[in-house]
Every structure is written in structure tokens, then in C-alpha cells.
Enzyme design. Structure first.
Site, PDB file in Angstrom:
ATOM      1  N   ASP A  92       0.854  -1.193   0.000  1.00 19.34           N
ATOM      2  CA  ASP A  92       0.000   0.000   0.000  1.00 19.34           C
ATOM      3  C   ASP A  92       0.893   1.246   0.000  1.00 19.34           C
ATOM      4  OD1 ASP A  92       0.776   0.494   2.641  1.00 19.34           O
ATOM      5  OD2 ASP A  92      -1.231   0.231   3.498  1.00 19.34           O
ATOM      6  N   HIS A 116       6.088 -31.515  10.095  1.00 21.91           N
ATOM      7  CA  HIS A 116       5.504 -30.188   9.862  1.00 21.91           C
ATOM      8  C   HIS A 116       4.422 -30.236   8.794  1.00 21.91           C
ATOM      9  CE1 HIS A 116       8.609 -28.787  12.463  1.00 21.91           C
ATOM     10  NE2 HIS A 116       9.534 -29.307  11.670  1.00 21.91           N
ATOM     11  N   THR A 145       1.978  -1.843   9.026  1.00 25.09           N
ATOM     12  CA  THR A 145       2.372  -2.786  10.081  1.00 25.09           C
ATOM     13  C   THR A 145       2.606  -4.198   9.572  1.00 25.09           C
ATOM     14  OG1 THR A 145       0.061  -3.324  10.473  1.00 25.09           O
ATOM     15  CG2 THR A 145       1.002  -1.557  11.828  1.00 25.09           C
ATOM     16  N   ARG A 177       6.429   0.538   8.304  1.00 27.82           N
ATOM     17  CA  ARG A 177       6.631   1.487   9.401  1.00 27.82           C
ATOM     18  C   ARG A 177       7.247   0.789  10.619  1.00 27.82           C
ATOM     19  NH1 ARG A 177       0.592   3.875   8.331  1.00 27.82           N
ATOM     20  NH2 ARG A 177       1.128   5.139   6.515  1.00 27.82           N
ATOM     21  N   ARG A 182       1.130 -30.948  10.370  1.00 32.17           N
ATOM     22  CA  ARG A 182       0.573 -29.795  11.092  1.00 32.17           C
ATOM     23  C   ARG A 182       0.029 -28.735  10.126  1.00 32.17           C
ATOM     24  NH1 ARG A 182       5.799 -30.269  14.969  1.00 32.17           N
ATOM     25  NH2 ARG A 182       4.998 -32.012  16.192  1.00 32.17           N
ATOM     26  N   HIS A 199       8.978 -24.484   8.698  1.00 38.71           N
ATOM     27  CA  HIS A 199       7.986 -25.239   9.483  1.00 38.71           C
ATOM     28  C   HIS A 199       6.538 -24.984   9.086  1.00 38.71           C
ATOM     29  CE1 HIS A 199      10.770 -26.196  13.173  1.00 38.71           C
ATOM     30  NE2 HIS A 199      11.258 -26.618  12.023  1.00 38.71           N
ATOM     31  N   ASN A 200       6.236 -23.788   8.605  1.00 40.56           N
ATOM     32  CA  ASN A 200       4.828 -23.431   8.344  1.00 40.56           C
ATOM     33  C   ASN A 200       4.480 -23.407   6.873  1.00 40.56           C
ATOM     34  OD1 ASN A 200       5.822 -21.247  10.792  1.00 40.56           O
ATOM     35  ND2 ASN A 200       4.291 -22.795  11.281  1.00 40.56           N
ATOM     36  N   CYS A 225       2.343  -3.520   4.221  1.00 42.60           N
ATOM     37  CA  CYS A 225       1.555  -2.319   4.531  1.00 42.60           C
ATOM     38  C   CYS A 225       2.266  -1.615   5.683  1.00 42.60           C
ATOM     39  CB  CYS A 225       0.093  -2.670   4.835  1.00 42.60           C
ATOM     40  SG  CYS A 225      -0.178  -3.669   6.315  1.00 42.60           S
ATOM     41  N   GLY A 278      -2.655  -5.657   8.479  1.00 39.15           N
ATOM     42  CA  GLY A 278      -3.876  -5.586   7.662  1.00 39.15           C
ATOM     43  C   GLY A 278      -3.740  -6.384   6.379  1.00 39.15           C
TER      44      GLY A 278
HETATM   45  C1  RB5 Z   1      -2.484   2.664   6.462  1.00 34.75           C
HETATM   46  O1  RB5 Z   1      -2.401   3.877   7.118  1.00 34.75           O
HETATM   47  C2  RB5 Z   1      -2.297   1.518   7.460  1.00 34.75           C
HETATM   48  O2  RB5 Z   1      -3.435   1.368   8.228  1.00 34.75           O
HETATM   49  C3  RB5 Z   1      -1.954   0.244   6.736  1.00 34.75           C
HETATM   50  O3  RB5 Z   1      -0.806   0.441   5.988  1.00 34.75           O
HETATM   51  C4  RB5 Z   1      -1.689  -0.969   7.592  1.00 34.75           C
HETATM   52  O4  RB5 Z   1      -0.753  -0.703   8.581  1.00 34.75           O
HETATM   53  C5  RB5 Z   1      -2.862  -1.671   8.118  1.00 34.75           C
HETATM   54  O5  RB5 Z   1      -2.783  -2.706   8.792  1.00 34.75           O
END
Ligand code: RB5
Length: 152
Positions: free
Chosen positions: A9, A134, A68, A110, A137, A99-100, A66, A71
Site C-alpha cells: 500500500d 511439519h 504494520t 513502518r 501440522r 515449518h509453516n 503495509c 492488515g
Molecule cells: C495505512 O495507514 C495503514 O493502516 C496500513 O498500511 C496498515 O498498517 C494496516 O494494517
């Protein structure tokens, strides 16, 4: 040549500019389905594109980024056959394959810087699923998916 689908994103546009050449230098073909603009986009749309490419066999593995990693991984994991893992350290990235049998690596633009992101990618792409105990599982995980397909 192995094909890697890369989706991101708006939070990962700058990071991607460094990562795609890095992956290509390692001898992979990269299919870019992410946004190349800073304008905000919805990560579930990108996550589904990455996941469909992998689930259909049009890409061997995926990388989805993205802010984090959370999402986009949640979106990827809604597609049948996908095992997307959020990683922020090299050990987890390696074992997500060993393993997965994860087929999509996710991380947060970020959360990790470019050098850590490269390390995650290297570990993920170099590791092979070990199978054996594995495999049983991972099969159990996929059975959960089959049992719940179509459930509301
Ligand atoms: C976008 O601002 C942010 O929400 C997205 O990149 C992500 O971190 C969502 O999980």
C-alpha cells in the site's frame, strides 16, 4: 526463474523502490501489483491481488507490505490456500518457510527498515519447507480452512 509477486500500500512505496531491485538481483522475476504512488489505497485490495497470484500458481511466492504488515496479512489469509505470516525478525522469516510452509511474507514498512526488510526477504526466499512432521501440522491448518469454507 521463480516468480515473486510484490504488493504494497501507500506506506511502502519508498521501501519497495529499494526492495524490488534487491529481489531481482537475486535472480527472481518480480511482479509488482502494489501501488507506486503515495496516495492512500486500501490494503485489502492489494492483499487479495497478491494472494490470488500465489493461490492460482501465477507466482511462486508473495511479499505483501503495509504499514504494520497486519492488515495486508489478514486480507491475504482470507484467500484459500494462503499462509501469510507477518515477520519482523530473520529467525521467524526463515521458520515461516521451514515449518509453516508460508507462501506470503508480510512485514510493516513502518516497523522495519530497508536492511531488515532485505534480511527477511533473503531468509524467506532461501528457506525450503522441511515437510515431515511439519507437513501434518500444516495439513491440519488447511483442514480448518476446508471445514470453514463458506461459513459466515
Ligand atoms: C495505512 O495507514 C495503514 O493502516 C496500513 O498500511 C496498515 O498498517 C494496516 O494494517
Amino acid at each position: 526463474m521463480k516468480k515473486i509477486v510484490f504488493g504494497n500500500d501507500h506506506s511502502a512505496v519508498q521501501l519497495k523502490k529499494e526492495l524490488i531491485p534487491y529481489i531481482e538481483e537475486k535472480g527472481y522475476e518480480v511482479i509488482n501489483v502494489g501501488t507506486d504512488e503515495e496516495k492512500a489505497v486500501d490494503y485489502p485490495v492489494i492483499g487479495e491481488m497478491v494472494a490470488n497470484m500465489v493461490a492460482s500458481g501465477n507466482a511462486d511466492l508473495g511479499i505483501a507490505v503495509c504499514g504494520t504488515g497486519l492488515g495486508i496479512s489478514l486480507a491475504c489469509n482470507k484467500v484459500n490456500g494462503i499462509r501469510a505470516c507477518v515477520c519482523s525478525d530473520a529467525y521467524t522469516a526463515r521458520y515461516s518457510r521451514l515449518h509453516n510452509n508460508c507462501n506470503i511474507l508480510c512485514f510493516g514498512a513502518r516497523v522495519v527498515g530497508p536492511e531488515t526488510a532485505k534480511l527477511l526477504i533473503e531468509e524467506f526466499l532461501n528457506a525450503q519447507f522441511e515437510g515431515g512432521r511439519h507437513a501434518h501440522r500444516v495439513d491440519l491448518i488447511m483442514e480448518i480452512e476446508r471445514r470453514n469454507r463458506g461459513a459466515q
